[in-house]
Design a protein around this motif. Structure first.
Motif, PDB file in Angstrom:
ATOM      1  N   UNK A 197       0.828  -1.197   0.000  1.00 31.13           N
ATOM      2  CA  UNK A 197       0.000   0.000   0.000  1.00 31.13           C
ATOM      3  C   UNK A 197       0.872   1.260   0.000  1.00 31.13           C
ATOM      4  N   UNK A 198       1.914   1.265   0.822  1.00 26.56           N
ATOM      5  CA  UNK A 198       2.823   2.414   0.885  1.00 26.56           C
ATOM      6  C   UNK A 198       3.512   2.626  -0.460  1.00 26.56           C
ATOM      7  N   UNK A 199       3.936   1.559  -1.095  1.00 28.74           N
ATOM      8  CA  UNK A 199       4.607   1.652  -2.388  1.00 28.74           C
ATOM      9  C   UNK A 199       3.683   2.278  -3.436  1.00 28.74           C
ATOM     10  N   UNK A 200       2.414   1.854  -3.445  1.00 29.29           N
ATOM     11  CA  UNK A 200       1.449   2.408  -4.391  1.00 29.29           C
ATOM     12  C   UNK A 200       1.185   3.881  -4.071  1.00 29.29           C
ATOM     13  N   UNK A 201       1.046   4.199  -2.794  1.00 30.88           N
ATOM     14  CA  UNK A 201       0.831   5.591  -2.377  1.00 30.88           C
ATOM     15  C   UNK A 201       1.961   6.483  -2.884  1.00 30.88           C
ATOM     16  N   UNK A 202       3.192   6.045  -2.674  1.00 27.49           N
ATOM     17  CA  UNK A 202       4.344   6.858  -3.062  1.00 27.49           C
ATOM     18  C   UNK A 202       4.460   6.992  -4.580  1.00 27.49           C
ATOM     19  N   UNK A 203       4.108   5.947  -5.305  1.00 31.00           N
ATOM     20  CA  UNK A 203       4.147   6.011  -6.766  1.00 31.00           C
ATOM     21  C   UNK A 203       3.095   6.983  -7.298  1.00 31.00           C
ATOM     22  N   UNK A 204       1.967   7.055  -6.617  1.00 36.40           N
ATOM     23  CA  UNK A 204       0.865   7.916  -7.044  1.00 36.40           C
ATOM     24  C   UNK A 204       1.072   9.377  -6.643  1.00 36.40           C
ATOM     25  N   UNK A 205       1.912   9.626  -5.665  1.00 35.40           N
ATOM     26  CA  UNK A 205       2.001  10.945  -5.047  1.00 35.40           C
ATOM     27  C   UNK A 205       2.316  12.085  -6.019  1.00 35.40           C
ATOM     28  N   UNK A 206       3.288  11.973  -6.915  1.00 36.14           N
ATOM     29  CA  UNK A 206       3.544  13.093  -7.840  1.00 36.14           C
ATOM     30  C   UNK A 206       2.328  13.435  -8.704  1.00 36.14           C
ATOM     31  N   UNK A 207       1.582  12.413  -9.110  1.00 37.99           N
ATOM     32  CA  UNK A 207       0.362  12.622  -9.896  1.00 37.99           C
ATOM     33  C   UNK A 207      -0.676  13.380  -9.095  1.00 37.99           C
ATOM     34  N   UNK A 208      -0.906  12.983  -7.852  1.00 40.92           N
ATOM     35  CA  UNK A 208      -1.893  13.643  -7.011  1.00 40.92           C
ATOM     36  C   UNK A 208      -1.451  15.066  -6.667  1.00 40.92           C
ATOM     37  N   UNK A 209      -0.172  15.252  -6.428  1.00 40.94           N
ATOM     38  CA  UNK A 209       0.325  16.597  -6.114  1.00 40.94           C
ATOM     39  C   UNK A 209       0.145  17.535  -7.299  1.00 40.94           C
ATOM     40  N   UNK A 210       0.368  17.025  -8.500  1.00 37.78           N
ATOM     41  CA  UNK A 210       0.176  17.850  -9.696  1.00 37.78           C
ATOM     42  C   UNK A 210      -1.275  18.325  -9.773  1.00 37.78           C
ATOM     43  N   UNK A 211      -2.206  17.404  -9.599  1.00 36.69           N
ATOM     44  CA  UNK A 211      -3.633  17.754  -9.690  1.00 36.69           C
ATOM     45  C   UNK A 211      -4.042  18.687  -8.561  1.00 36.69           C
ATOM     46  N   UNK A 212      -3.598  18.394  -7.355  1.00 34.06           N
ATOM     47  CA  UNK A 212      -3.988  19.239  -6.216  1.00 34.06           C
ATOM     48  C   UNK A 212      -3.427  20.646  -6.344  1.00 34.06           C
ATOM     49  N   UNK A 213      -2.233  20.769  -6.886  1.00 35.14           N
ATOM     50  CA  UNK A 213      -1.671  22.095  -7.136  1.00 35.14           C
ATOM     51  C   UNK A 213      -2.516  22.842  -8.182  1.00 35.14           C
ATOM     52  N   UNK A 214      -2.965  22.110  -9.199  1.00 31.70           N
ATOM     53  CA  UNK A 214      -3.751  22.706 -10.274  1.00 31.70           C
ATOM     54  C   UNK A 214      -5.064  23.272  -9.768  1.00 31.70           C
ATOM     55  N   UNK A 215      -5.675  22.607  -8.791  1.00 35.24           N
ATOM     56  CA  UNK A 215      -7.020  23.037  -8.358  1.00 35.24           C
ATOM     57  C   UNK A 215      -6.992  23.894  -7.108  1.00 35.24           C
ATOM     58  N   UNK A 216      -5.819  24.093  -6.509  1.00 32.96           N
ATOM     59  CA  UNK A 216      -5.764  24.922  -5.301  1.00 32.96           C
ATOM     60  C   UNK A 216      -4.978  26.213  -5.493  1.00 32.96           C
ATOM     61  N   UNK A 217      -4.106  26.258  -6.501  1.00 32.12           N
ATOM     62  CA  UNK A 217      -3.290  27.472  -6.721  1.00 32.12           C
ATOM     63  C   UNK A 217      -4.112  28.498  -7.488  1.00 32.12           C
TER      64      UNK A 217
END
Length: 217
Positions: A197-217
């Motif tokens: 689960x941790x491995x999948x979370x970490x692999x997904x993190x850059x993708x989620x950060x990109x999207x979250x930056x897009x909708x919060x900045x």
């Protein structure tokens, strides 16, 4: 967490999906639910210790209701066949979704069917630096883990305000920006499930950060 007990409960629920059965087995449901919430708290603390940008989300806040919304989906069963929860869910952002189910289990994240304003923000981010998102999606380990974006309907042409010749037109046509890693029961019952689960979370993190930056900045 005794996932065997969780699967046993969901199996019985799937065979007896009614309010009468749930009322008779409410104590059992609460026992399984409480165990799942406790496990979510453990995962929440674990992920928070690994990611400085993690947004703490208690198991009680993360877990979804087991009742289906029959107002909008009257033909669905009364109860879902899974326990779902969203961790790392800051306001106005996508979460890290965990679903443990009778017929389907997964780890997922991103933005699922965003409203018009949120979708516009994501598309504007892609217009500005879509090559960054494409680089994340093209990473070999990301492709092996998720296989690309979830297919959930795409525009047949360019969205309003964007050219059909846009270099990232294939990304811009998406209506959902989410990824999913399927799980089977063997994965969940394995002693190294937390590590997976941790491995999948970490692999997904850059993708989620990109999207979250897009909708919060």
């Amino acid at each position: 967490m005794d996932f065997n007990a969780l699967f046993q409960f969901l199996t019985e629920l799937n065979q007896n999906n009614s309010k009468e059965w749930m009322d008779q087995n409410r104590k059992w449901y609460k026992e399984v639910r409480d165990q799942y919430i406790k496990w979510l708290d453990e995962i929440d603390h674990l992920l928070a210790s690994l990611d400085n940008g993690y947004y703490p989300t208690s198991g009680k806040k993360a877990i979804n209701r087991i009742n289906n919304n029959l107002m909008f989906h009257p033909n669905k069963p009364i109860y879902k066949d899974h326990f779902g929860a969203g961790l790392d869910k800051a306001p106005n952002s996508g979460d890290f979704y965990i679903e443990i189910g009778w017929s389907q289990s997964m780890l997922a994240g991103g933005i699922w069917r965003p409203n018009a304003n949120t979708l516009r923000s994501i598309r504007e981010a892609i217009d500005y630096d879509g090559e960054e998102l494409q680089k994340i999606l093209n990473k070999s380990s990301f492709m092996q883990t998720f296989g690309g974006l979830v297919e959930d309907g795409r525009l047949k042409t360019a969205p309003k305000g964007f050219s059909k010749a846009h270099p990232h037109i294939e990304l811009l046509r998406n209506k959902t920006f989410a990824v999913m890693h399927p799980l089977n029961r063997e994965d969940i019952l394995a002693p190294d499930f937390k590590e997976k689960l941790v491995k999948v979370y970490q692999e997904m993190l850059p993708f989620r950060r990109y999207l979250n930056k897009a909708i919060t900045v």
